[in-house]
Enzyme design. Structure first.
Site, short mmCIF file in Angstrom:
data_model
loop_
_atom_site.label_atom_id
_atom_site.label_comp_id
_atom_site.label_asym_id
_atom_site.label_seq_id
_atom_site.Cartn_x
_atom_site.Cartn_y
_atom_site.Cartn_z
N LYS A 14 -10.66 -5.04 -3.83
CA LYS A 14 -11.67 -3.97 -3.78
C LYS A 14 -11.13 -2.67 -4.33
O LYS A 14 -11.85 -1.85 -4.85
CB LYS A 14 -12.07 -3.68 -2.32
CG LYS A 14 -12.93 -4.70 -1.66
CD LYS A 14 -13.36 -4.16 -0.30
CE LYS A 14 -13.48 -5.27 0.71
NZ LYS A 14 -12.81 -5.05 1.95
N LYS A 18 0.82 -1.21 0.00
CA LYS A 18 0.00 0.00 0.00
C LYS A 18 0.85 1.25 0.00
O LYS A 18 0.51 2.25 -0.63
CB LYS A 18 -0.94 0.01 1.21
CG LYS A 18 -2.11 -0.91 1.02
CD LYS A 18 -3.16 -0.73 2.10
CE LYS A 18 -4.33 -1.67 1.86
NZ LYS A 18 -5.14 -1.89 3.05
N LYS A 60 -4.00 -10.56 -6.70
CA LYS A 60 -5.28 -10.97 -6.11
C LYS A 60 -6.41 -10.03 -6.54
O LYS A 60 -6.16 -8.85 -6.83
CB LYS A 60 -5.17 -11.02 -4.58
CG LYS A 60 -5.02 -9.66 -3.95
CD LYS A 60 -5.15 -9.70 -2.43
CE LYS A 60 -5.06 -8.26 -1.94
NZ LYS A 60 -5.13 -8.05 -0.55
P1 TYM Z 1 -10.59 -7.20 3.67
O1 TYM Z 1 -11.76 -6.32 3.97
O2 TYM Z 1 -9.58 -6.73 2.70
O3 TYM Z 1 -11.11 -8.60 3.13
C1 TYM Z 1 -12.15 -9.33 3.79
C2 TYM Z 1 -11.89 -10.83 3.70
O4 TYM Z 1 -11.82 -11.23 2.33
C3 TYM Z 1 -10.62 -11.93 2.10
N1 TYM Z 1 -10.17 -11.63 0.74
C4 TYM Z 1 -9.96 -12.55 -0.21
N2 TYM Z 1 -10.09 -13.88 -0.18
C5 TYM Z 1 -9.80 -14.55 -1.33
N3 TYM Z 1 -9.39 -13.94 -2.47
C6 TYM Z 1 -9.26 -12.60 -2.53
N4 TYM Z 1 -8.86 -12.01 -3.66
C7 TYM Z 1 -9.54 -11.83 -1.36
N5 TYM Z 1 -9.50 -10.51 -1.08
C8 TYM Z 1 -9.89 -10.40 0.21
C9 TYM Z 1 -9.64 -11.38 3.14
O5 TYM Z 1 -8.57 -12.25 3.37
C10 TYM Z 1 -10.54 -11.24 4.33
O6 TYM Z 1 -10.69 -12.46 5.01
N6 TYM Z 1 -7.62 -6.59 7.66
C11 TYM Z 1 -8.81 -7.26 7.16
C12 TYM Z 1 -10.04 -6.92 7.95
C13 TYM Z 1 -9.92 -7.18 9.42
C14 TYM Z 1 -9.91 -8.44 10.05
C15 TYM Z 1 -9.83 -8.15 11.46
C16 TYM Z 1 -9.95 -9.76 9.59
C17 TYM Z 1 -9.83 -6.24 10.39
N7 TYM Z 1 -9.79 -6.81 11.62
C18 TYM Z 1 -9.78 -9.20 12.39
C19 TYM Z 1 -9.91 -10.77 10.52
C20 TYM Z 1 -9.83 -10.50 11.92
C21 TYM Z 1 -9.05 -6.81 5.72
O7 TYM Z 1 -8.60 -5.77 5.30
O8 TYM Z 1 -9.88 -7.63 5.02
#
Ligand code: TYM
Length: 334
Positions: A200, A114, A197
């Site tokens: 969003k 990032k 990957k």
């Molecule tokens: P975030 O919001 O980017 O993504 C949410 C979930 O989706 C999964 N994910 C994917 N899985 C498969 N292929 C992809 N291309 C893909 N893109 C995203 C992510 O691995 C995630 O499970 N930091 C985290 C949010 C968070 C969190 C937490 C997660 C904040 N606190 C505590 C677990 C526990 C995040 O940015 O996810």
């Protein structure tokens, strides 16, 4: 007390939810909810690490709550809440900051991606974001954290932090969590570039299928999805694009990849993509219909989130008090 292990996970309301979020995370949350004591969170504090339009953030927060519900999370089985409704998260995040090293955060892959070459110029929230994530997890004594592959490193950091806290403040202060990462679907790749990957924050919508894309948009995006050289439909390291499409097909249709490979042996991309398109459209349709119903009934979502925040706060406050007490804070007088 529940005898079931506890699960915590969160998703950022930071843009277009896509099928990577669904297949890598939300679908599994719903499928496994009966096995666990569950906490699922809309992590709005995380989302603001990139500037968000206020009206959009509000809308995305409620839409994400509805997406969790539309995917089948049952609010009697699951505590569903918004992170900023439980102020213990930021308090715990602050305390955990004192157990984390600057160098550790600098080495986080997501931070490096990032921040790019502009590390000195990014906001401190982006840098500190994994510590807030660690706070999210430990506040619920979570045993497991179901996530996609891209979050593995952050859960590993959470384990390091929890172990450090326990070493300093005594065993049993924090539960050391484990990541739950599925073999299939943990890393859905971009449709425009299968070496990165699905994301969003992708620069083009051709990268992803959003959970709200209509049938025509899905059709167009899958038609445009890149493929590999050679005509055969099979998975393999030399075939990143087709492997990704097979994975998406397999997870939505619940058919193993080798069975699909057999089904499409001798057939071309056109047949394969046509069937894949039908599978994705048909699988998302019931989810999208439920989402529309929920969108039309904001009072229901509000009630779920209110109750979720109350239940979450009840647990989080006991863990926060445990840590404060062991650190030597004078607890509030009652
Ligand atoms: P975030 O919001 O980017 O993504 C949410 C979930 O989706 C999964 N994910 C994917 N899985 C498969 N292929 C992809 N291309 C893909 N893109 C995203 C992510 O691995 C995630 O499970 N930091 C985290 C949010 C968070 C969190 C937490 C997660 C904040 N606190 C505590 C677990 C526990 C995040 O940015 O996810």
């Amino acid at each position: 007390m529940s005898a079931k292990p506890t699960v915590f996970s969160g998703i950022q309301p930071s843009g277009n939810l896509h099928i990577g979020n669904y297949l890598g995370a939300i679908k599994n949350f719903a499928a496994n909810q009966a096995q666990y004591h569950n906490y699922f969170c809309v992590v709005d504090h995380h989302a603001i690490t990139l500037p968000q339009e206020p009206a959009a953030l509000r809308q995305q927060t409620l839409e994400l709550a509805n997406a969790y519900l539309a995917a089948g999370l049952d609010p009697t089985e699951v505590t569903l809440f918004v992170q900023s409704h439980v102020s213990e998260h930021t308090e715990m995040g602050w305390m955990l900051n004192t157990f984390v090293y600057f160098g550790e955060l600098k080495r986080m892959t997501q931070f490096k991606e990032k921040a790019g070459k502009r590390q000195e110029e990014v906001n401190v929230g982006i840098f500190d974001y994994p510590v807030l994530m660690a706070a999210d997890i430990v506040l619920y004594d979570a045993d497991f954290v179901p996530v996609g592959e891209d979050q593995r490193q952050h859960v590993e950091l959470t384990r390091d932090i929890a172990n450090r806290v326990n070493y300093r403040l005594g065993e049993g202060t924090l539960v050391v969590p484990e990541a739950l990462i599925k073999k299939e679907g943990a890393r859905i790749m971009g449709l425009d570039d299968p070496t990165k990957k699905m994301s969003k924050s992708a620069t083009t919508p051709r990268n992803y299928i959003a959970l709200l894309d209509d049938a025509d948009t899905i059709r167009q995006k899958l038609r445009a999805a890149v493929t590999d050289s050679g005509a055969d439909i099979r998975a393999g390291e030399d075939k990143p694009a087709v492997t990704n499409l097979l994975t998406i097909y397999s997870l939505f249709a619940d058919v193993p990849v080798p069975v699909l490979e057999e089904r499409y042996a001798g057939k071309g991309y056109a047949d394969f993509k046509r069937d894949l398109t039908d599978v994705v459209i048909d699988s998302l349709a019931p989810f999208q219909a439920r989402l529309r119903e929920l969108d039309a009934n904001p009072d229901y979502t509000a009630a779920v989130l209110k109750e979720g925040a109350e239940r979450a706060r009840a647990k989080a406050s006991t863990v926060l008090t445990r840590v404060k007490g062991r650190m030597g804070y004078v607890l509030p007088f009652s």
